[in-house]
Design an enzyme around this catalytic site. Structure first.
Site, PDB file in Angstrom:
ATOM      1  N   LYS A 111       0.841  -1.208   0.000  1.00  0.00           N
ATOM      2  CA  LYS A 111       0.000   0.000   0.000  1.00  0.00           C
ATOM      3  C   LYS A 111       0.871   1.251   0.000  1.00  0.00           C
ATOM      4  O   LYS A 111       0.590   2.221  -0.711  1.00  0.00           O
ATOM      5  CB  LYS A 111      -0.938  -0.008   1.224  1.00  0.00           C
ATOM      6  CG  LYS A 111      -2.015  -1.067   1.125  1.00  0.00           C
ATOM      7  CD  LYS A 111      -2.745  -1.273   2.443  1.00  0.00           C
ATOM      8  CE  LYS A 111      -3.564  -2.564   2.392  1.00  0.00           C
ATOM      9  NZ  LYS A 111      -4.080  -2.986   3.686  1.00  0.00           N
ATOM     10  N   GLN A 119      -5.247  -2.289   9.844  1.00  0.00           N
ATOM     11  CA  GLN A 119      -4.805  -3.520   9.189  1.00  0.00           C
ATOM     12  C   GLN A 119      -5.281  -4.739   9.987  1.00  0.00           C
ATOM     13  O   GLN A 119      -5.021  -4.854  11.181  1.00  0.00           O
ATOM     14  CB  GLN A 119      -3.264  -3.511   9.077  1.00  0.00           C
ATOM     15  CG  GLN A 119      -2.691  -4.643   8.251  1.00  0.00           C
ATOM     16  CD  GLN A 119      -3.054  -4.556   6.765  1.00  0.00           C
ATOM     17  OE1 GLN A 119      -3.068  -3.476   6.177  1.00  0.00           O
ATOM     18  NE2 GLN A 119      -3.357  -5.691   6.158  1.00  0.00           N
ATOM     19  N   ASP A 121     -11.670   0.966   3.743  1.00  0.00           N
ATOM     20  CA  ASP A 121     -11.916  -0.474   3.598  1.00  0.00           C
ATOM     21  C   ASP A 121     -13.402  -0.810   3.512  1.00  0.00           C
ATOM     22  O   ASP A 121     -13.762  -1.955   3.223  1.00  0.00           O
ATOM     23  CB  ASP A 121     -11.317  -1.233   4.798  1.00  0.00           C
ATOM     24  CG  ASP A 121      -9.844  -1.571   4.589  1.00  0.00           C
ATOM     25  OD1 ASP A 121      -9.426  -1.707   3.425  1.00  0.00           O
ATOM     26  OD2 ASP A 121      -9.122  -1.693   5.595  1.00  0.00           O
TER      27      ASP A 121
END
Ligand code: NAP
Length: 289
Positions: free
Chosen positions: A50, A94, A117
């Site tokens: 990322k 994460q 997300d």
């Protein structure tokens, strides 16, 4: 007929200039906060991908790494700070998180306007309903974009999705339904997997078991999308996850001989997922939510 390799890297690369233009058109440089609890090597590798992509498209990232033993309250405070910080435009926690932390409470603490997300209850409701203003989880969005790039329509097709996790399977199932496909869902309790896969036009596999889908599960003319990322030991190193040799859930060599199109691993869904995550960030920056 020759099998088409659905090349996620090439597709991503062809789309990057458009995304860079969208980033440049903003009056500020977007910043993505990536919160990592502990130092799991797989999480570090995914975050690395990322960060590299952010740099490539002119987005800033702020990697906030905490100790494995951080308390729920301390982690919630970090999220609250990121929510309140006008210089942060997207937030990723994460996953997976250590088991002492309440994942749902942590994720739901993210401001939906910064939920890259799309896993907060607010975001899930929107994509579940198939709303125009929904942010779609990156893997599902990446698969949709990859199929579009190869002019493979989901509309009216029979799609079998294997895997029903909240992170991957369910967003993919929902995306296919929203695109007017007829969807069959398989999971670990499915009795006859080959019967369900063979009856589909498109098979999307998101399980995490190398070699799960073999030649006996597929038939001529099908499209196979392999979402699985499995690290196996070996010499070859990939840049998708630095320092690892990766395989999917599909026995690529045997299956590719039979079907009309297939995604490779690495280089298929993975690069599209990272790309789509940043598309989500830019959508949030331009007021999608
Ligand atoms: P997960 O939470 O472990 O879910 C796995 C799913 O597979 C579950 O629904 C499970 O069924 C099902 N399953 C397990 N064994 C099965 C079997 N023998 N037959 C049929 N279904 C079976 O994993 P996940 O987070 O969804 O991730 C799935 C894979 O995608 C992993 O390899 C992960 O690394 C990869 N991934 C790839 C990307 C990408 O960008 N390419 C992004 C995210 C994840 P039950 O529900 O019955 O347990």
């Amino acid at each position: 007929m020759k099998t088409i390799i659905l090349d996620g890297k090439a597709t991503r690369d062809s789309l990057i200039p458009g995304l860079v233009e969208r980033v440049k058109a903003l009056s500020y440089v977007p910043t993505l906060a990536i919160i990592q609890v502990g130092d799991r090597p797989d999480s570090t590798a995914f975050i690395g991908a990322k960060k590299r992509f952010a740099q490539r498209i002119g987005v800033k990232e702020k990697h906030i790494q905490t100790t494995e033993s951080i308390s729920q309250g301390e982690l919630l405070d970090i999220i609250k700070e990121c929510n309140a910080d006008g210089g942060i435009h997207g937030i990723i926690v994460q996953l997976p998180l250590p088991i002492h932390l309440d994942r749902d409470a942590i994720i739901n603490a993210i401001d939906p306007k910064k939920d890259v997300d799309a896993l907060t209850a607010f975001s899930v409701k929107r994509w579940y309903e198939g709303r125009e203003d929904a942010i779609l989880p990156a893997t599902a969005r990446g698969i949709r974009t990859l199929l579009e790039a190869y002019k493979i329509e989901l509309f009216g097709k029979k799609v079998t999705v294997i895997g029903r996790s909240m992170l991957v399977g369910k967003p993919v199932i929902t995306m296919c339904l929203n695109e007017e496909a007829t969807v069959t869902v398989c999971h670990s309790k499915t009795k006859d997997l080959a019967k369900e896969t063979k009856s589909a036009d498109i098979v999307i596999v998101a399980v995490g078991k190398p070699g799960l889908i073999t030649a006996k599960h597929v038939k001529k003319g099908q499209v196979i999308v392999d979402v699985g990322i499995n690290k196996v030991t070996g010499e070859k190193l990939d840049d998708e996850i630095e320092g690892a040799r990766l395989v999917g859930d599909v026995d690529f060599k045997k299956v590719a001989k039979k079907v009309s199109a297939i995604t490779p691993v690495p280089g298929g869904v993975g690069p599209m997922t990272v790309y789509s995550l940043f598309e989500n960030l830019v959508d949030l920056c331009t007021g999608r939510v």
